[in-house]
Design a protein around this motif. Structure first.
Motif, short mmCIF file in Angstrom:
data_model
loop_
_atom_site.label_atom_id
_atom_site.label_comp_id
_atom_site.label_asym_id
_atom_site.label_seq_id
_atom_site.Cartn_x
_atom_site.Cartn_y
_atom_site.Cartn_z
N VAL A 88 0.84 -1.20 0.00
CA VAL A 88 0.00 0.00 0.00
C VAL A 88 0.87 1.26 0.00
CG1 VAL A 88 -1.84 1.21 1.24
CG2 VAL A 88 -1.74 -1.29 1.29
N PHE A 98 7.90 5.20 9.24
CA PHE A 98 6.98 4.08 9.31
C PHE A 98 7.65 2.86 9.95
CE2 PHE A 98 5.45 0.17 7.32
CZ PHE A 98 4.09 0.25 7.47
N SER B 375 -4.91 1.33 4.02
CA SER B 375 -3.74 1.95 4.64
C SER B 375 -3.67 1.60 6.12
CB SER B 375 -3.79 3.47 4.49
OG SER B 375 -4.10 3.81 3.16
N LEU B 379 -0.56 -0.52 8.07
CA LEU B 379 0.21 -0.09 9.24
C LEU B 379 0.05 -1.08 10.39
CD1 LEU B 379 0.31 2.67 7.65
CD2 LEU B 379 0.24 3.77 9.87
N GLU B 388 -2.43 4.66 17.02
CA GLU B 388 -1.24 5.28 16.44
C GLU B 388 -1.32 5.29 14.91
OE1 GLU B 388 2.51 3.50 17.58
OE2 GLU B 388 3.65 5.01 16.49
N ILE B 392 -1.02 8.57 12.68
CA ILE B 392 0.01 8.73 11.64
C ILE B 392 -0.63 9.08 10.30
CG2 ILE B 392 1.70 7.47 10.22
CD1 ILE B 392 2.52 5.93 12.73
N LEU B 393 -1.70 8.39 9.97
CA LEU B 393 -2.33 8.64 8.66
C LEU B 393 -3.02 10.00 8.62
CD1 LEU B 393 -3.75 5.09 7.86
CD2 LEU B 393 -1.77 6.21 6.85
N TYR B 395 -2.16 12.61 10.38
CA TYR B 395 -1.06 13.56 10.32
C TYR B 395 -0.53 13.67 8.89
CZ TYR B 395 3.82 14.92 10.61
OH TYR B 395 5.02 15.50 10.38
N ALA B 396 -0.31 12.52 8.27
CA ALA B 396 0.26 12.51 6.92
C ALA B 396 -0.66 13.22 5.94
CB ALA B 396 0.50 11.07 6.47
N ALA B 399 0.06 16.80 6.51
CA ALA B 399 1.48 17.12 6.28
C ALA B 399 1.74 17.32 4.80
CB ALA B 399 2.37 16.02 6.84
N GLU B 400 0.98 16.65 3.97
CA GLU B 400 1.14 16.80 2.53
C GLU B 400 0.97 18.25 2.08
OE1 GLU B 400 -1.47 13.94 0.55
OE2 GLU B 400 0.04 13.85 -1.05
N GLU B 403 3.90 20.58 3.78
CA GLU B 403 5.19 20.44 3.09
C GLU B 403 5.42 21.53 2.06
OE1 GLU B 403 5.27 16.50 1.45
OE2 GLU B 403 5.58 15.61 3.43
N PHE B 419 0.62 16.88 14.88
CA PHE B 419 0.87 15.56 15.46
C PHE B 419 0.32 15.47 16.86
CE2 PHE B 419 2.95 11.75 16.76
CZ PHE B 419 2.86 11.00 15.60
#
Ligand SMILES: Nc1ncnc2c1ncn2[C@@H]1O[C@H](COP(=O)(O)OP(=O)(O)OP(=O)(O)O)[C@@H](O)[C@H]1O
Ligand SMILES: [Mg+2]
Lengths: 252, 431
Positions: A88, A98, B375, B379, B388, B392-393, B395-396, B399-400, B403, B419
């Protein structure tokens, strides 16, 4: 270490696994072959805890515990690893971050201290060499924009880093060129050890020239219809699945 | 000076009429306009999903100039080490807290410090008060505007940080930050505008931007106001030929926040980036309205807005792209995505493409949803726990967008805020 008994699973009322029995002991390498759609990935995903599949019957014991009762993350922490057929993509999460989260989750579970970024960097550098992975892949988002082969190598890299007790590889060889196949096989062979079990799903006997299995099983229509040693793979290469499918149909 | 009409709004006592100032007429027109329309209700199409009822119940007093305790409110301060900093506290410019040495080619400072700069002639000339009632209110109420002016050809290496701070006070106060930015021909500037504070207050900032021919501006606006505050802001930018304007609009704070960005593309071959990141948790509401006027041919615009909404948080996104008849070869891309982290969270999104030219490329896409099951499973299958993995997802996801901010210290600080926020979120129960 892994004991699958009479496992049935379905998705949206469609029966896919129809009574699987399989035992993998520490130190053994098992290969599962079978035609498209026979349920190989389903078996792998059920073992890893994908909840899209409903287990309707049977049991799975992993290191003496009831695997089916455990959440996916618990299975991983106990040492089960699935290398995905279709890894994925996770945009926005670096491969390094990760992996460190994954490793630390396992370490925490074992009561070991977590690794900081520097310690972790040291730890994985060697593993990267093993898989001949471009270091830039560490800082890129997980699998995002990776080539097909890079994704597969990355899966084995994760596996090498996590040092699981049972490795399940779902078609890790597909999409790899010959050199990459060799590298991946070397990576897997490096993990072979008397206290580790390996379950390889593949379509091609070629991989099994490199990762020589102790047992080969053929999955047809949700059942293991034949088991044998590595010579069974050669036989399949020659004859295809037709004769086994016919046998299975005759029995059903 | 008293206003020659009966006030219908509780803001009358905030109006200022400094006789002799160059904006005396602007102020009067704006005040009259605001009096005529008042605080918009949800029947007003532009305010349909953003109710100001609770806001209108407050009586806001003019902010009282006080000593500054040096804090930036409840939010973590964003510190950019080599930035030129200008600090405005409770509506008052603080030269004592601001950087003194100003590089050649740059004029920055309050009105009284920079009166002679010719850029002031543009002040207020593009802000459409009749379309933005709170920009009208700002125009009627601001105390001392700030100028950032880069002379033609000047590349200003140091980022310019405009920090607006509201301190806690007994009576809810109102402030009206006002900024004029002029980036001359071929000049290049990076501006960070931060809004933060403590307690209950109302801030209605207006930033008016001009990017002249081939000029480049990165404008990062970070709204980290107190969770009891109301932030209703407006950015008005005008781009000339060959210019690049990148807007990074970050809304993390405030009880209610509204940010209207209007961009007028008045020359050919411009490039516009509209990056937006927002979060609304608890009872927060965050509303982003953008309007891009492609008035000339060959202009490119790229818009990405992303938000995460948890608790009973509400988001509103309205992105208008107006392609005028002359604007052939327009290339406009718009995406907005929202993640809903709880069953009570809501988002209303409305892309509005109005295209009057035929040879154009306009795309827009909107997605609203939860984290992807694939996804999450990926993880978790590597040992990462559900909570968690969700953090994380989530946040990501944001974050995109973060950036895209080129100032590393700002990006890192904001990523940390995200975060921390997403780590607090209760995991969504699985189906
Ligand atoms: N989530 C799903 N929803 C619906 N059907 C599914 C789902 N997952 C698997 N199936 C179906 O179950 C059957 C078995 O699929 P599976 O992926 O396990 O096969 P496979 O043996 O791995 O095949 P291949 O060799 O092509 O990878 C197929 O018919 C497939 O379409
Ligand atoms: Mg498969």
């Amino acid at each position: 270490m892994l004991k699958i008994s009479n496992l049935h699973a379905s998705v949206e009322d469609k029966k896919i696994l129809k009574g699987i029995d399989l035992q993998v002991n520490a130190g053994e390498v098992h290969a599962i072959m079978g035609p498209n759609g026979s349920g190989k990935s389903t078996l792998a995903q059920v073992l890893a805890g994908r909840d899209a599949y409903e287990v309707t019957e049977g049991s799975v014991e992993f290191l003496g515990q009831d695997l089916l009762e455990m959440a996916p993350e618990e299975r991983a922490r106990e040492g089960l690893f699935l290398a995905f057929q279709y890894p994925v993509e996770i945009p926005g999460v670096s491969n390094a971050y990760f992996l460190r989260s994954a490793v630390n989750a396992v370490r925490k579970h074992r009561g070991e201290p977590e690794l900081d970024a520097i310690q972790f960097g040291k730890y994985i550098r060697e593993k990267m060499k093993l898989l001949d992975l471009d270091p830039s892949l560490l800082n890129r988002s997980v699998n995002e924009g990776f080539s097909g082969g890079e994704k597969k190598r990355n899966e084995i890299f994760h596996m090498a880093v996590m040092e699981p007790k049972l490795c399940v590889l779902d078609e890790t060889d597909s999409g790899l060129d010959i050199d990459a196949l060799k590298i991946v096989a070397d990576g897997v062979n490096a993990l072979r050890s008397p206290d580790r079990g390996i379950l390889v799903v593949t379509h091609y006997q070629r991989l099994l020239n490199y990762i020589v299995p102790d047992f080969v099983h053929v999955l047809v229509d949700g059942r293991i219809v034949k088991s044998g040693d590595k010579n069974l793979a050669l036989e399949l290469e020659e004859k295809g699945y037709g004769w086994l499918e016919a046998e299975a149909a005759a029995r059903a | 000076m008293a206003l020659a009409l009966d006030s219908r709004t509780p803001f009358q006592k905030l109006y200022r009429f400094d006789a002799g100032a160059p904006w005396e007429r602007l102020r009067r027109t704006a005040a009259e306009f605001f009096e005529s329309v008042g605080v918009p209700g949800t029947k007003n199409e532009e305010w349909r999903f953003t109710s100001l009822r609770e806001f209108a119940e407050h009586e806001f007093a003019p902010a009282q100039p006080r000593d500054w305790d040096g804090r930036f409110g409840s939010a973590d301060p964003i510190v950019v080490q080599d930035a030129l900093r200008l600090v405005v506290v409770d509506g008052v410019f603080r030269p004592d807290a601001s950087s003194p040495d100003i590089p050649a080619g740059l004029t920055v400072g309050s009105w009284s410090q920079t009166k002679d700069d010719p850029a002031w002639r543009r002040f207020g000339s593009t802000v459409q008060v009749d379309r933005h009632p709170f920009a009208a209110l700002n125009t009627a109420c601001f105390s001392e505007p700030i100028l950032v002016h880069a002379a033609p050809g000047a590349t200003i290496e140091r980022p310019i940080h405009l920090a607006f701070v509201s301190q806690r006070s007994d009576a809810a106060s109102a402030v009206f930050p006002r900024v004029l930015v002029v980036v001359g021909e071929n000049a290049e500037v990076k501006i960070l505008e931060t809004h933060s504070g403590d307690g209950t207050y109302f801030t209605a900032p207006v930033t008016e931007v001009f990017v002249d021919q081939n000029g480049r501006l990165e404008h990062t606006k970070v709204q980290q106001d107190s969770l009891d505050a109301f932030h209703i802001g407006h950015v008005r930018a005008t781009q000339e030929a060959g210019s690049v304007y990148a807007s990074n609009a970050v809304s993390f704070g405030a009880r209610l926040s509204r940010n209207d960005i209007d961009i007028w593309l008045g020359g050919e071959h411009t490039e516009t980036w509209l990056n937006g990141a927002y979060m609304a948790f608890g009872e927060q509401l965050t509303d982003n309205h953008t309007r891009l006027d492609h008035a000339m041919p060959n202009c490119h615009s790229f818009q990405v807005y992303k938000g995460i909404l948890g608790g009973a948080g509400a988001g509103v996104f309205n992105g208008k792209i107006y392609v005028h008849p002359d604007a052939q070869k327009t290339d406009a891309k718009q995406t907005n995505k929202a993640l809903l982290l709880s069953p009570q969270a809501t988002i209303n999104t409305k892309p509005q493409l109005e295209i009057f030219a035929d040879d154009v490329k306009c795309t827009h896409g909107a997605t609203v949803g939860q984290l992807e099951a694939d996804s999450l499973f990926y993880l978790r299958s590597r040992g990462i726990g559900l909570a968690e993995a969700q953090a994380i997802l989530t946040y990501a996801f944001l974050a995109e967008v973060l950036e895209k901010i080129s100032l590393e210290e700002v990006r890192t600080a904001l990523e940390r805020v995200v975060f921390r926020q997403v780590a607090k979120v209760e995991p969504m129960p699985e189906e």
